[in-house]
Structure formats: C-alpha cells, structure tokens
Write an enzyme that holds these catalytic residues in place. Sequence first.
Site, PDB file in Angstrom:
ATOM      1  N   SER A 183       0.780  -1.233   0.000  1.00  0.00           N
ATOM      2  CA  SER A 183       0.000   0.000   0.000  1.00  0.00           C
ATOM      3  C   SER A 183       0.813   1.284   0.000  1.00  0.00           C
ATOM      4  O   SER A 183       0.275   2.344  -0.286  1.00  0.00           O
ATOM      5  CB  SER A 183      -0.954  -0.002   1.193  1.00  0.00           C
ATOM      6  OG  SER A 183      -0.219  -0.008   2.386  1.00  0.00           O
ATOM      7  N   HIS A 211      -6.053  -4.289  -0.827  1.00  0.00           N
ATOM      8  CA  HIS A 211      -6.020  -3.126  -1.726  1.00  0.00           C
ATOM      9  C   HIS A 211      -6.287  -3.515  -3.177  1.00  0.00           C
ATOM     10  O   HIS A 211      -5.892  -2.772  -4.087  1.00  0.00           O
ATOM     11  CB  HIS A 211      -4.660  -2.414  -1.619  1.00  0.00           C
ATOM     12  CG  HIS A 211      -4.525  -1.631  -0.352  1.00  0.00           C
ATOM     13  ND1 HIS A 211      -5.040  -0.359  -0.191  1.00  0.00           N
ATOM     14  CD2 HIS A 211      -3.949  -1.957   0.827  1.00  0.00           C
ATOM     15  CE1 HIS A 211      -4.768   0.075   1.026  1.00  0.00           C
ATOM     16  NE2 HIS A 211      -4.117  -0.880   1.675  1.00  0.00           N
ATOM     17  N   LYS A 242     -12.441  -1.223   2.654  1.00  0.00           N
ATOM     18  CA  LYS A 242     -11.841  -0.377   1.614  1.00  0.00           C
ATOM     19  C   LYS A 242     -12.802  -0.326   0.417  1.00  0.00           C
ATOM     20  O   LYS A 242     -13.856   0.286   0.527  1.00  0.00           O
ATOM     21  CB  LYS A 242     -10.439  -0.891   1.253  1.00  0.00           C
ATOM     22  CG  LYS A 242      -9.490  -0.923   2.473  1.00  0.00           C
ATOM     23  CD  LYS A 242      -8.056  -1.157   2.083  1.00  0.00           C
ATOM     24  CE  LYS A 242      -7.188  -1.577   3.262  1.00  0.00           C
ATOM     25  NZ  LYS A 242      -7.028  -0.567   4.309  1.00  0.00           N
TER      26      LYS A 242
HETATM   27  C1  LIG Z   1      -2.809  -5.069   3.290  1.00  0.00           C
HETATM   28  C2  LIG Z   1      -3.724  -4.780   4.436  1.00  0.00           C
HETATM   29  N1  LIG Z   1      -4.149  -5.794   5.197  1.00  0.00           N
HETATM   30  C3  LIG Z   1      -4.988  -5.591   6.236  1.00  0.00           C
HETATM   31  C4  LIG Z   1      -5.421  -4.327   6.565  1.00  0.00           C
HETATM   32  C5  LIG Z   1      -6.337  -4.157   7.739  1.00  0.00           C
HETATM   33  O1  LIG Z   1      -7.636  -4.067   7.275  1.00  0.00           O
HETATM   34  P1  LIG Z   1      -8.832  -3.725   8.287  1.00  0.00           P
HETATM   35  O2  LIG Z   1      -8.968  -2.239   8.265  1.00  0.00           O
HETATM   36  O3  LIG Z   1     -10.010  -4.452   7.733  1.00  0.00           O
HETATM   37  O4  LIG Z   1      -8.425  -4.242   9.619  1.00  0.00           O
HETATM   38  C6  LIG Z   1      -5.020  -3.243   5.790  1.00  0.00           C
HETATM   39  C7  LIG Z   1      -5.495  -1.883   6.146  1.00  0.00           C
HETATM   40  O5  LIG Z   1      -4.827  -0.914   6.101  1.00  0.00           O
HETATM   41  C8  LIG Z   1      -4.132  -3.467   4.708  1.00  0.00           C
HETATM   42  O6  LIG Z   1      -3.711  -2.452   3.965  1.00  0.00           O
END
Ligand SMILES: Cc1ncc(COP(=O)(O)O)c(C=O)c1O
Length: 395
Positions: A183, A211, A242
């Site tokens: 990200s 993402h 997201k």
């Molecule tokens: C690659 C990745 N995995 C997991 C998460 C965590 O997601 P959640 O907001 O559903 O806990 C994020 C959030 O930033 C992320 O970018």
Amino acid sequence: MQEFLQHLAGEIDKLHEAKTYKTEVALEGPQDHRVRVNGRDVVMLTSNNYLGLANHPRIRRAAIAAVEAWGAGMGSVRFICGTQTLHKQLEATISRFYETDDTILYSSCWNANEACFATLTGAEDAIVSDELNHASIIDGIRLAKAKRYVYKHNDMTDLEGKLKQARSEGARFVLAITDGVFSMEGELAPLPEIIAACERHDAALVVDDSHATGLLGARGRGTAEELGVWGKVPIHTGTLGKAMGSAMGGYVTGPRAVVETLRQRSRPYLFSNSLAPAVAGAAMEAFRMVLEDPSRTATVQANARYFRERMTAAGFRIPRGIHPIVPVIVGDTALAMAMGKDLLERGVYVSGFGFPVVPQGHARLRAQVSAAHTREDLDLAVAAFVEVAKQHGVL
Ligand SMILES: Cc1ncc(COP(=O)(O)O)c(C=O)c1O
C-alpha cells in the site's frame, strides 16, 4: 501511577520532537469524492474508498435495511448466538465472488490476519513472508509458533531460497504469505512467480488482497485476476473496509478445511463479537454490485490511468504502475508534510508519509484515486499539486 503517566507523557513528547505525532482531520460529513473539512468542500484523495461506495445510495439503503430487518447487533460471538442467516449469506456471497469453498468473517482484516497463522500452523511448520507485508500479517505471524522466514521485498530469488531453507530445515508444512498490493507504493506482488515457487516447494499460499478486491482485474477479482492467475491462489484474506463498501470487517476465503479450522479454532473469531448487521448488509450489497456490474472497477482503473498520466506529464516522480494508489515522491519528510498541509489549503486532501513509514529520502504524498472522482476533481487535484510543488521548489 503518577510516574507511569509521566513516562507516557514523555514518550508522547518524543513523538512531537520527532515530528511523527499524528493528528486527525475530522470530516464534517460522509466519506466521498469530496468531503467537508473546516466548513469547506475539498477533493478527497487519500481514502481507500476505491469504488466510491462508502456513501453510495445503494450501500446506505442496504445498511439501513439491514438494521430494520436484523437489528443493531448480536451481543454475542458467532458460535454462541451471534450468527444470523445474514452472516451466512454474506459468507456465501464472498465465496461466490472468489469461487472458493467457503468464507469466514472477522470484524476486520487485521483480525483475519491475526487469526490465520497461529491457527493454521504449529511449531513443526514454517511461515515464509515478504518483509514489507502489512503490520497485521507481521503481528499475526508473531502469534504463531511456526518458524519464520522473511524474504526481501518482492525478491523471487530470496523467496526461492527461503522456501528451500524451510524445507531443508524440516518444516512439516510451509505457508507463504504476501500482500497482493503493497500500500505504500501501489505495487503488485509478482503472483505468477510466487505461485510457481510455492508449487515447486509444496507451500500453501495466502494473499492479502485488501487493496485489490473490487478494483483490480477485469471483473474486480483482485491481483490474481489482474496478473492472469485467477483461481491459482488457494487462500485469500481481505477487508470490507476499503473498496467493498468501506465500512469495516474482514474475511478469509478458501478451501473448506481451512475455513472450518479457523471457525473451530481461531481466537479472534471465537472470542469477539460478530459483524453488526448494518456492516454485513452494506458489504453484501457492495459484493453484489461488483458481481453484477464491473463498470465501477473499470472507472477506478481509468481514473488511476488518467491521474497517473497527468501527474507524470506535469513532471512529478511517480513510480510506474497501474494501481489507484499513486505515490508522489518528494524525498524529504518535512517537505511532504508541508506540501500536504498546503494542498489541503488549496482544496485537496492528500496524506504525506515519511520516515520511518517509508525509507529515508523517499517521503511522499500518497494520492488515492476513486471511481467516484470526476475528471474535474482529478484536474483540480493535478493543478493544486503543480501550484504547491512550484511553491516548494519541487517542480
Ligand atoms: C494489506 C492490508 N491488510 C490488512 C489491513 C487491515 O484491514 P482492516 O482495516 O479491515 O483491519 C489493511 C489496512 O490498512 C491493509 O492495507
């Protein structure tokens, strides 16, 4: 107690001194392509609301209808009295989307990643992980008793070496894990090569596609579809926070034995409340929308192309790519922060990231494009970037 509080206050002072203290900008209305900040509408260019569904009328209606039909919440974990048919329907919808046997919901993808590794592996096993994987994966792996092998970011030679090492050191089972999209860069994991390496060393692959779900690939199925290996990733983790409605929640989807093991044994599932009906209803509508019509996926992809081309033509340093995450590299952390502030003054909300979140000298403004953006929004953003960059001597 007094000494303890003084210690904490001292640690917070250090954050201020290091200029890493985080402040929150309060939005005065819903998340959308434009948001209200300090009484003014500004272009939102820093949200994971990739498909623009956070405030979409269909999603809002679905959330409200779910509250009307199912109530506000369950007051329970899933296996006691916290499962409604709504939760089962959402799991079935996600399984249909991924063409998998089954899906298990969590209250976030953080929880899903926290659940996966400690539950699916034991001390005799190995976990092989990209060094830049998301914090939730890193913490999830820390909870597991399996031996850990970390390979250099997207380095297929190192991955091969670590898989070999895990095997030669006698691992019973090997689990490999990567983000589908990283990200900070909007950079894709080379899934075809990772899949081939896992096949060579008989490793089970988990891809966190937080993402990518809904926004990459012709049908929005994510990184595997984008890279031509749809159906070859056995286990996905993902978020509902997201692209898929932007509310909250997460899941693991894959083979029946994996999901059943997680349902029986994973602690974040067994000891934490089930998803609120409004959240489940909103997420289900988001999956339905992508399943029935991939045009929003095409729009976010076209908007990403447009913004990347315009920014590159304006002279900005943008790493090549296709993702709606568009890092605008400016180098210095203080400069990125100052530019972020000035962009907000000019009506564009975009976040600056510096060291230690990204390597020293690679500070950036991370723009994120949405299907909800109009060309007018994106043109306004490019013009503001140019103005602020000139003011700071970046262009
Ligand atoms: C690659 C990745 N995995 C997991 C998460 C965590 O997601 P959640 O907001 O559903 O806990 C994020 C959030 O930033 C992320 O970018």
